[in-house]
Write a protein that holds these residues in place. Structure first.
Motif, mmCIF file in Angstrom:
data_model
loop_
_atom_site.group_PDB
_atom_site.id
_atom_site.type_symbol
_atom_site.label_atom_id
_atom_site.label_comp_id
_atom_site.label_asym_id
_atom_site.label_seq_id
_atom_site.Cartn_x
_atom_site.Cartn_y
_atom_site.Cartn_z
ATOM 1 N N MET A 138 0.581 -0.953 -0.113
ATOM 2 C CA MET A 138 0.287 -0.475 0.408
ATOM 3 C C MET A 138 1.025 1.674 0.085
ATOM 4 O O MET A 138 0.639 2.347 -0.494
ATOM 5 C CB MET A 138 -0.865 0.111 1.826
ATOM 6 C CG MET A 138 -2.156 -1.148 0.895
ATOM 7 S SD MET A 138 -3.414 -0.538 2.464
ATOM 8 C CE MET A 138 -3.681 0.957 1.908
ATOM 9 N N ALA A 139 1.944 0.845 0.556
ATOM 10 C CA ALA A 139 2.922 2.345 0.750
ATOM 11 C C ALA A 139 3.605 2.458 -0.625
ATOM 12 O O ALA A 139 3.324 3.875 -1.087
ATOM 13 C CB ALA A 139 3.677 2.138 1.946
ATOM 14 N N ASN A 140 3.888 1.555 -0.772
ATOM 15 C CA ASN A 140 4.528 1.166 -2.619
ATOM 16 C C ASN A 140 3.533 2.220 -3.667
ATOM 17 O O ASN A 140 3.672 3.134 -4.067
ATOM 18 C CB ASN A 140 5.108 0.388 -2.921
ATOM 19 C CG ASN A 140 5.499 0.038 -4.278
ATOM 20 O OD1 ASN A 140 6.362 1.233 -4.264
ATOM 21 N ND2 ASN A 140 5.268 -0.719 -5.453
ATOM 22 N N ALA A 141 2.509 2.380 -3.366
ATOM 23 C CA ALA A 141 1.281 2.238 -4.315
ATOM 24 C C ALA A 141 1.021 3.930 -3.624
ATOM 25 O O ALA A 141 0.839 4.942 -4.696
ATOM 26 C CB ALA A 141 -0.250 1.382 -3.535
ATOM 27 N N TYR A 142 1.330 4.479 -2.762
ATOM 28 C CA TYR A 142 0.591 5.377 -2.540
ATOM 29 C C TYR A 142 2.047 6.893 -2.980
ATOM 30 O O TYR A 142 1.862 7.489 -3.348
ATOM 31 C CB TYR A 142 0.489 5.539 -1.198
ATOM 32 C CG TYR A 142 -0.503 5.599 -0.831
ATOM 33 C CD1 TYR A 142 -1.664 6.339 -0.956
ATOM 34 C CD2 TYR A 142 -0.624 5.124 0.788
ATOM 35 C CE1 TYR A 142 -2.680 6.005 -0.882
ATOM 36 C CE2 TYR A 142 -1.669 4.801 1.141
ATOM 37 C CZ TYR A 142 -3.165 5.331 0.677
ATOM 38 O OH TYR A 142 -4.701 5.186 1.309
ATOM 39 N N TYR A 143 3.390 5.445 -2.959
ATOM 40 C CA TYR A 143 4.516 6.314 -3.450
ATOM 41 C C TYR A 143 4.382 7.140 -4.733
ATOM 42 O O TYR A 143 4.773 7.699 -5.268
ATOM 43 C CB TYR A 143 5.392 5.748 -3.295
ATOM 44 C CG TYR A 143 6.893 6.046 -3.775
ATOM 45 C CD1 TYR A 143 7.736 7.566 -2.781
ATOM 46 C CD2 TYR A 143 7.609 6.192 -5.304
ATOM 47 C CE1 TYR A 143 8.860 7.862 -3.703
ATOM 48 C CE2 TYR A 143 8.833 6.887 -5.395
ATOM 49 C CZ TYR A 143 9.127 7.598 -4.679
ATOM 50 O OH TYR A 143 10.266 8.166 -5.318
ATOM 51 N N LEU A 164 2.320 6.968 -6.258
ATOM 52 C CA LEU A 164 0.680 8.128 -7.294
ATOM 53 C C LEU A 164 0.853 9.177 -6.057
ATOM 54 O O LEU A 164 0.907 10.163 -6.416
ATOM 55 C CB LEU A 164 -0.658 7.260 -6.130
ATOM 56 C CG LEU A 164 -1.591 6.127 -6.472
ATOM 57 C CD1 LEU A 164 -2.300 5.973 -5.505
ATOM 58 C CD2 LEU A 164 -2.218 7.512 -7.620
ATOM 59 N N LYS A 165 2.212 9.792 -5.663
ATOM 60 C CA LYS A 165 2.999 10.753 -5.401
ATOM 61 C C LYS A 165 2.377 11.277 -4.153
ATOM 62 O O LYS A 165 1.976 12.596 -3.351
ATOM 63 C CB LYS A 165 2.504 11.791 -6.166
ATOM 64 C CG LYS A 165 4.219 11.381 -7.059
ATOM 65 C CD LYS A 165 4.167 12.684 -8.313
ATOM 66 C CE LYS A 165 5.345 12.279 -9.723
ATOM 67 N NZ LYS A 165 5.799 10.876 -9.640
ATOM 68 N N GLN A 166 1.501 10.333 -3.302
ATOM 69 C CA GLN A 166 0.581 10.629 -2.438
ATOM 70 C C GLN A 166 1.172 10.354 -1.801
ATOM 71 O O GLN A 166 1.070 10.108 -0.026
ATOM 72 C CB GLN A 166 -0.584 10.404 -2.401
ATOM 73 C CG GLN A 166 -1.840 10.398 -2.928
ATOM 74 C CD GLN A 166 -2.992 9.716 -3.619
ATOM 75 O OE1 GLN A 166 -3.268 8.421 -1.990
ATOM 76 N NE2 GLN A 166 -4.177 9.827 -4.653
ATOM 77 N N TYR A 167 2.492 10.637 -1.271
ATOM 78 C CA TYR A 167 3.301 11.589 -0.476
ATOM 79 C C TYR A 167 2.969 11.203 1.468
ATOM 80 O O TYR A 167 3.415 10.237 2.641
ATOM 81 C CB TYR A 167 4.894 11.855 -0.094
ATOM 82 C CG TYR A 167 5.459 12.074 -1.453
ATOM 83 C CD1 TYR A 167 6.143 10.335 -2.111
ATOM 84 C CD2 TYR A 167 5.269 12.830 -2.464
ATOM 85 C CE1 TYR A 167 5.820 10.682 -3.391
ATOM 86 C CE2 TYR A 167 6.313 13.226 -3.503
ATOM 87 C CZ TYR A 167 6.268 11.786 -3.843
ATOM 88 O OH TYR A 167 7.054 11.817 -5.118
ATOM 89 N N LEU A 209 0.978 7.949 2.801
ATOM 90 C CA LEU A 209 2.648 6.728 2.472
ATOM 91 C C LEU A 209 2.564 6.151 4.201
ATOM 92 O O LEU A 209 3.165 4.955 4.600
ATOM 93 C CB LEU A 209 3.597 7.247 1.920
ATOM 94 C CG LEU A 209 4.661 6.507 1.139
ATOM 95 C CD1 LEU A 209 5.212 6.822 0.305
ATOM 96 C CD2 LEU A 209 5.678 5.887 2.965
ATOM 97 N N ILE A 210 2.767 7.394 4.827
ATOM 98 C CA ILE A 210 3.909 7.216 6.237
ATOM 99 C C ILE A 210 2.742 5.842 7.147
ATOM 100 O O ILE A 210 3.558 5.588 7.746
ATOM 101 C CB ILE A 210 3.948 8.336 6.856
ATOM 102 C CG1 ILE A 210 4.142 9.440 5.609
ATOM 103 C CG2 ILE A 210 4.145 8.261 8.490
ATOM 104 C CD1 ILE A 210 5.862 9.234 5.493
ATOM 105 N N ALA A 211 1.867 6.073 6.944
ATOM 106 C CA ALA A 211 0.954 5.809 7.760
ATOM 107 C C ALA A 211 1.254 3.810 7.461
ATOM 108 O O ALA A 211 1.345 3.445 8.648
ATOM 109 C CB ALA A 211 -0.909 5.532 8.115
ATOM 110 N N GLU A 218 10.381 13.698 0.106
ATOM 111 C CA GLU A 218 10.181 14.251 -1.578
ATOM 112 C C GLU A 218 9.991 15.582 -1.090
ATOM 113 O O GLU A 218 9.440 17.166 -2.331
ATOM 114 C CB GLU A 218 8.836 12.963 -2.426
ATOM 115 C CG GLU A 218 9.933 11.887 -3.381
ATOM 116 C CD GLU A 218 10.333 12.556 -4.396
ATOM 117 O OE1 GLU A 218 10.422 13.976 -4.386
ATOM 118 O OE2 GLU A 218 11.410 12.058 -4.560
ATOM 119 N N ARG A 219 9.061 15.416 0.052
ATOM 120 C CA ARG A 219 8.111 16.889 0.910
ATOM 121 C C ARG A 219 9.601 18.111 1.015
ATOM 122 O O ARG A 219 9.025 18.558 1.708
ATOM 123 C CB ARG A 219 7.298 16.555 1.025
ATOM 124 C CG ARG A 219 6.244 15.784 0.699
ATOM 125 C CD ARG A 219 5.314 15.190 1.444
ATOM 126 N NE ARG A 219 5.281 14.147 2.879
ATOM 127 C CZ ARG A 219 4.652 14.481 3.509
ATOM 128 N NH1 ARG A 219 3.728 15.022 4.040
ATOM 129 N NH2 ARG A 219 4.805 13.131 4.535
#
Length: 422
Positions: free
Chosen positions: A166-171, A173-176, A179-181, A207-208
């Protein structure tokens, strides 16, 4: 970033062996796929006899590596019952997932199987996860997140691999921020530490441009995986981003002492950090040592950097030696001038005169300064005539005129005292 791994044949095998071809008592022995509070297992459904026989034949074809034949047999089945239809679609999706370039088609069958919610709980859970994995593989990242979450909601299970994916998918998608949770949950759940969620989390902060948070994750990585040198190197570089030069130096020094700094840019970075932390001698030594080893290239720029560090450390002869090497590679008169000035300080007047004359011969941009230094070198070497000639030349430079005028009568007096006519 991390890629999803599909366990292709094993997925198909699971799909067949845990489904309608099994007896009800066998299914009862399988542990529950759902651990939600208050969950009660429903009645296990089995495919009809007609469909079950055709499924068995398809499975036999697959067992003989006749995958296309197995798929064709499954496609020929025309189930009438909702469960049978969902079950066959699930098997087709599993089959197609094993074939190259059939991911989108496989996803179509799998979503058709899972959306009616008629599959048995185990089959439903497995299919949700497979859709998520396959979506990740097919770069359908939003769908991957959706179905991983659906699996989590349905099963109430905590799986570090699912959270990592899931974290990889968020990465991707650039929804950084999202990703953290899941990355934190994955880190907490892995029995044996896994680098992937750490790296994803670090990348999300980087990235942020959240550099203090990036440093914190990098510190966690080093503490968790201390044997991996590249993380020491990266941590040292991250400390530079937050201008913590002392920690950057100590971290990169550890990496260097354990043989992890083996690239020219990293050696030069370490050398610069020694200089920044008021350790110029170490700065020079590290760079010089690695030029000798062949790790850092022999260039005028690198020799000049060593010379400058030795100069700061007041090692004047060593500094002069490396300025000479820089000059020989570049013929830059400025390097000869600096060599001459340092030899003058080191009281090597003969060497200073030679270096300074080289600077003049190669067209120095500051002849007045060079003549003034030659005046000093010749004066202290006892050659008052040459000293006087150079002081006259130095007077032609407005920036040196005042100092030269002050020296001129002094040179004349010294020469007169020695009986020398200038």
């Amino acid at each position: 970033m991390m890629k999803s791994v599909m366990f292709k044949k094993s997925l198909v095998a699971v799909a067949f062996t845990l489904g309608a071809v099994m007896s009800a008592p066998s299914l009862a022995q399988v542990s529950s796929p759902v651990v939600c509070p208050g969950y009660e297992k429903g009645t296990t459904q089995l495919v009809g006899e007609r469909v079950g026989k055709k499924v068995q034949k398809a499975y036999e074809a697959y067992g003989e590596d006749l995958v296309d034949d197995a798929i064709a047999q499954l496609m020929d089945i025309d189930p009438s019952e909702d469960f049978d239809k969902a079950y066959v679609n699930r098997l087709l999706g599993n089959m197609l997932a094993t074939k190259d370039e059939q991911g989108p088609k496989a996803l179509g069958y799998l979503t058709s199987a899972v959306n009616p919610k008629v599959l048995n709980d185990l089959e439903h859970a497995q299919t949700l996860k497979l859709i998520a994995d396959l979506s990740l593989q097919e770069k359908k990242y939003s769908e991957a997140v959706k179905y991983y979450q659906a699996w989590l909601d349905f099963t109430c299970m905590e799986d570090p691999e699912v959270y990592t994916r899931m974290a990889n998918a968020y990465y991707e998608l650039k929804q950084y921020d999202k990703l953290i949770a899941p990355a934190d949950k994955a880190i907490a759940l892995y029995e044996k530490p896994n680098k992937n969620p750490y790296v994803l989390k670090l990348s999300a902060y980087y990235e942020r441009k959240m550099y203090p948070e990036t440093v914190k994750v990098a510190e966690d990585i080093v503490n968790t995986f201390p044997e991996e040198g590249k993380w020491w190197v990266q941590l040292g570089q991250f400390y530079l981003m937050v201008e913590d030069y002392k920690k950057s130096l100590s971290t990169l020094e550890i990496a260097y002492n354990h043989g992890h700094l083996n690239k020219p840019n990293l050696i030069k970075m370490l050398s610069q950090l020694y200089s920044t932390n008021n350790m110029p001698f170490k700065s020079a030594e590290v760079l010089a040592e690695n030029i000798k080893k062949g790790v850092v290239e022999k260039t005028a720029e690198n020799y000049a950097a060593i010379a400058n560090s030795y100069h700061q450390a007041m090692e004047y002869k060593d500094a002069a030696k490396y300025y000479e090497q820089a000059a020989e590679l570049s013929s830059d008169p400025e390097f000869y001038r600096k060599q001459g000035v340092l030899l003058l300080v080191a009281e090597d007047y003969k060497g200073a005169i030679k270096a300074l004359n080289n600077a003049l011969a190669r067209g120095t941009d500051e002849p007045g300064k060079v003549h003034f230094s030659l005046m000093e070198a010749n004066f202290y070497a006892g050659d008052f005539k040459q000293a006087f000639e150079h002081v006259k030349e130095a007077k032609k430079d407005s920036s040196m005129r005042r100092n030269a005028n002050a020296w001129e009568p002094y040179i004349k007096q010294k020469a007169k005292n020695r009986g020398i006519n200038i």
